[in-house]
Write an enzyme that holds these catalytic residues in place. Structure first.
Site, mmCIF file in Angstrom:
data_model
loop_
_atom_site.group_PDB
_atom_site.id
_atom_site.type_symbol
_atom_site.label_atom_id
_atom_site.label_comp_id
_atom_site.label_asym_id
_atom_site.label_seq_id
_atom_site.Cartn_x
_atom_site.Cartn_y
_atom_site.Cartn_z
ATOM 1 N N GLU A 51 -76.561 -8.989 26.719
ATOM 2 C CA GLU A 51 -77.198 -10.310 26.767
ATOM 3 C C GLU A 51 -76.464 -11.371 25.961
ATOM 4 O O GLU A 51 -76.245 -12.485 26.427
ATOM 5 C CB GLU A 51 -78.659 -10.234 26.288
ATOM 6 C CG GLU A 51 -79.633 -9.702 27.314
ATOM 7 C CD GLU A 51 -79.708 -8.191 27.342
ATOM 8 O OE1 GLU A 51 -79.089 -7.546 26.476
ATOM 9 O OE2 GLU A 51 -80.385 -7.641 28.232
ATOM 10 N N HIS A 73 -91.991 -5.701 25.058
ATOM 11 C CA HIS A 73 -91.771 -6.255 26.392
ATOM 12 C C HIS A 73 -92.864 -7.237 26.809
ATOM 13 O O HIS A 73 -93.001 -7.535 27.987
ATOM 14 C CB HIS A 73 -91.671 -5.134 27.431
ATOM 15 C CG HIS A 73 -90.426 -4.314 27.321
ATOM 16 N ND1 HIS A 73 -90.213 -3.425 26.308
ATOM 17 C CD2 HIS A 73 -89.312 -4.279 28.095
ATOM 18 C CE1 HIS A 73 -89.017 -2.853 26.462
ATOM 19 N NE2 HIS A 73 -88.455 -3.355 27.529
#
Lengths: 357, 462
Positions: free
Chosen positions: B192, B261
């Protein structure tokens, strides 16, 4: 990986760099004009940085100020063999890179003093300067963050099918940041035209590279990704130039990234407020006396029958440029208070910094 | 001309120091870079180097002198051919304030500007759909937005994990690889920070990257590149370095995926100047706002919601359906209480409004659509009508979007409020996994109804 130089297992900081790769035989010296130009460019950086140090001492430059003195051969040698359209990105020790990219000394110095005439109109300072015109993309203050950005610039060259390379400079401190390896991976995976130039000046702030970096050599750091790398005597501008030309050819010809580890040395502390007690005066003196990049090239010029008068003329020209830049940086006004709220967002439907939306 | 060597400042905060030792005598020849003295501060001993070639004409401050102010001359350097006699008498050393060149910061107090820069541009008018409508999902709307922008601008490309061959982890990029090929639809490694930074560099290089995070939870790995590189560089470059990039992906809670998450990042990104933050609810807005985001010359954080991807809405089939960033939308008109929401919470707010209507309360529901720049005008005008305000978001309460809205309304519509602004938010806990606990942690329709009733209690009909 044939091109990777197998360095010795332990490197001692401050040890004179080996003139292994990229050494230039006397019979294939660059043209005399090129030699003189490199001498002038290195001298300009040296004198500019000395003046910046002086202005810092006088309180006219604030914050952090990282000087490039000692490392001039790296950027001057490489930029001397770059091509129009090539892009450059580096970290915060960036004044030398800007001058070598052809940016105006006045604008750089005025940014250091935080004035309207600075490249960032006084809003960036020493570590954050840019010139789209000269393809210089910063000047980034977070160690290692410029490396993926350099890959992005290389990506844009490839995307547009341009025969250009992004020269991405990083230090020996940055090579331990994770995003550098994320970048190596993507650059190799996608054959991005990026030249990673590791300026190994032996110390990441106060920590010797031997205390921070495992493995044999920083040139090997791309080995796992199949990126060729080599060590170069970064104090010898001719060695830098030769190695740089070969590495840039590699990147330009579509073979993907390349790593050059430049063995270099900074004479000053990490920043102005660093007393540099982690190394001895003798170590610094030995580098200055035996390996100074400017002295070395001056010797070459003497052998090429460049006269003292010519060198004195260059000296005077460089002094005049620095003097003018200093006066400009001292007299250019501080940014208008209204500048506080400008340049936060670009208007929609107007111009982007790069052109029409 | 003789050059005065001044007492240097060796750090941003140093004002004076001790001249510990001279390493040269009067008459000594020095070269630029030679160490001539040592000075001590409370932090360190530092070396002073000559900055020019020449001869030391006179030492003005004796070794051992304490409290030598920065910028006081400590020695005089003679250039080639100068005589020591030319040196002026030493000024009173270590005394007085040395003048520092540079204007005093007199203008600082004069800057009058709002503490939060609301809008950097005039927002264009709300589009009016002229043609037919088609019912499509939010997922399809997002894909169509990218595809249309890619067709019209070769600089636009999509990059992220599983966006190409896998067709998107949530199938948002379905079909893009087939149409545009792997030059413009690029699968990345799981990296990322790397691909976010690469996207920023590509935007500096005049491309128009659309960077997909599989979810915004993973963008935490990349937040340095988003904030320090994408958001700040325009300012730091004095306006040279625009960064036209979109970071998009699902944000907030999905279902039963627990704390790492399930988080809303709206207030995180909205906090920082230099970013725009968009979070649509309907498919029409998802399409129109994503097209606007891709065309925007600034970095845009585009917060989607996994639960919304499969929901269908009528979307105009116009080729150029673009919804301007920075405008909220009143999705239900009412007169008793204003409810602001964004993303999935808009649907819950609308259902809450139905329930409130059954109890005789008329709620006005505002879909913020853009978190920054926030359309405070629409909120304030609504509050002036209803006199009561509830903010809804999935995110944590502390320093949330609702906190900012409450502050803005207090600043701009305090006199119109008949009750304190109330927040409906996620609970101030990491998201639990157990179904019952997760449900309790997330703001539900009944929470909005209960908060609205409490806000309206005692004020109804007043």
């Amino acid at each position: 990986m044939a091109e990777t130089v197998k360095a010795t297992r332990k490197r001692k900081p401050g040890r004179p760099p080996k003139a292994a790769a990229g050494a230039t035989a006397a019979n294939d010296l660059p043209a005399r004009d090129d030699l003189v130009a490199m001498y002038r460019d290195m001298l300009l950086i040296r004198r500019f940085e000395e003046k910046a140090g002086q202005l810092y001492g006088m309180g006219q430059i604030g914050g952090f100020c990282h000087l490039y003195i000692g490392q001039e051969a790296v950027v001057v040698g490489l930029q001397s063999v770059s091509k129009p359209g090539d892009t450059v990105v580096t970290s915060y020790r960036d004044h030398g890179h800007m001058l070598a990219c052809g940016m105006d000394a006045d604008g750089v110095m005025a940014e250091l003093t935080g004035r309207e005439g600075g490249y960032s109109r006084g809003k960036g300072g020493s570590m954050h300067m840019f010139s789209r015109e000269k393809n210089f993309f910063g000047g980034h203050g977070i160690v290692g963050a410029q490396v993926p950005i350099g890959c992005g610039l290389a990506f844009s060259h490839k995307y547009r099918d341009e025969a250009n390379v992004c020269l991405t400079y990083l230090g020996d401190g940055a090579v331990n940041q994770g995003q550098v390896y994320e970048s190596f991976n993507m650059a190799a995976l996608w054959d991005l035209p990026v030249l990673f130039v590791i300026e190994n000046n032996q110390y990441g702030m106060g920590t010797a590279v031997t205390r921070a970096a495992a493995g044999r050599s920083l040139a090997d750091r791309g080995a796992a990704y199949g990126i060729p790398g080599r060590q170069v005597d970064g104090m010898d501008v001719l060695a830098v130039r030769t190695a740089g030309a070969e590495a840039l050819d590699h990147c330009r010809s579509g073979k993907g990234p390349y790593i050059l580890e430049m063995k270099t040395y900074r004479y000053r502390g990490h920043s102005m407020s660093d007393p540099a007690k982690y190394r001895t005066r003798e170590e610094v003196d030995a580098m200055r006396k035996q390996h100074d990049p400017i002295d070395q090239l001056r010797d070459v010029l003497h052998k090429q029958d460049v006269t003292d008068d010519t060198l004195k003329g260059i000296d005077a020209d460089v002094k005049a440029i620095v003097l003018r830049a200093t006066e400009f940086a001292q007299t250019s006004p501080e940014p208008d208070p209204s500048e506080l709220f400008t340049d936060i967002l670009l208007p929609v439907g107007g111009r982007t910094a790069a052109g029409e939306v | 001309m003789a050059i005065e060597i001044l007492m240097p400042a060796l750090s941003p905060t140093m004002e004076e120091g001790t001249l510990a030792k001279w390493l040269v005598d009067e008459g000594a020849e020095v070269r630029s870079g030679d160490v001539i003295a040592e000075i001590e501060t409370d932090k360190a001993t530092m070396e002073v180097e000559a900055l020019d070639d020449g001869t030391i004409g006179r030492l003005l401050v004796a070794a051992g002198t304490e409290g030598v102010k920065v910028n006081v001359p400590i020695a005089v350097l003679l250039e080639e051919g100068e005589a020591a006699g030319a040196v002026p008498a030493p000024a009173a050393a270590a005394s007085g304030e040395a003048p520092v060149a540079g204007a005093a910061p007199a203008a600082e107090a004069a800057v009058a500007a709002p503490p939060v820069v609301a809008m950097a541009e005039t927002v264009t008018a709300e589009p009016v759909a002229t043609g037919a409508m088609a019912e499509i999902t939010v997922r399809e709307a997002l894909r169509d937005a990218m595809a249309e922008e890619m067709r019209s601008d070769d600089r636009v490309f999509v990059m992220g994990e599983e966006v190409a061959e896998y067709q998107g982890a949530y199938k948002v990029t379905q079909g893009l690889l087939a149409e545009f090929g792997d030059r413009r639809v690029i699968d990345t490694p799981i990296t990322e920070q790397g691909f976010a930074g690469l996207g920023v560099g590509a935007a500096f290089g005049d491309l128009r990257p659309v960077i997909e995070f599989m979810t915004f939870n993973f963008a935490m790995q990349a937040i340095d590149q988003i904030i320090n590189s994408a958001a700040k560089t325009l300012y730091m470059s004095g306006g040279q370095m625009g960064c036209p990039i979109v970071f998009r992906g699902p944000n907030g809670a999905a279902s039963r995926v627990a704390a790492q998450h399930s988080q809303c990042y709206a207030s995180w990104y909205a906090h920082c100047p230099g970013l725009k933050v968009v979070s649509p609810w309907s498919a029409a807005d998802a399409k129109g706002l994503l097209k606007a985001a891709i065309r925007d010359p600034n970095p845009v954080i585009f917060l989607e919601n996994e639960v919304m991807y499969g929901q269908s809405f009528d979307v105009p089939t116009d080729d150029d359906w673009v919804v301007p960033i920075g405008r909220a939308n009143i999705v239900r008109e009412g007169s008793d209480v204003t409810i602001t929401a964004f993303s999935i919470m808009v649907g819950r707010a609308l259902e809450a409004a139905d329930k409130l209507a059954e109890q005789g309360i008329s709620a006005e529901v505002i879909d913020l659509r853009t978190i920054r720049p926030l359309d405070t005008e629409t909120i304030v005008n609504s509050v002036k009508k209803t006199s009561r305000l509830i903010t809804c978001e999935e995110g944590f309460p502390f320093a949330g979007v609702g906190s900012e809205i409450a502050m803005q309304v207090m600043e701009q519509a305090f006199d119109w409020l008949d009750a304190p602004v109330a927040r409906v938010t996620g609970k101030d806990v990491p998201m639990p996994y157990a179904a019952n606990l997760e449900s309790m942690a997330l703001p539900q329709i009944d929470d909005i109804v209960a908060t609205a009733l409490a806000t309206c209690e005692g004020f109804r009909g007043a």
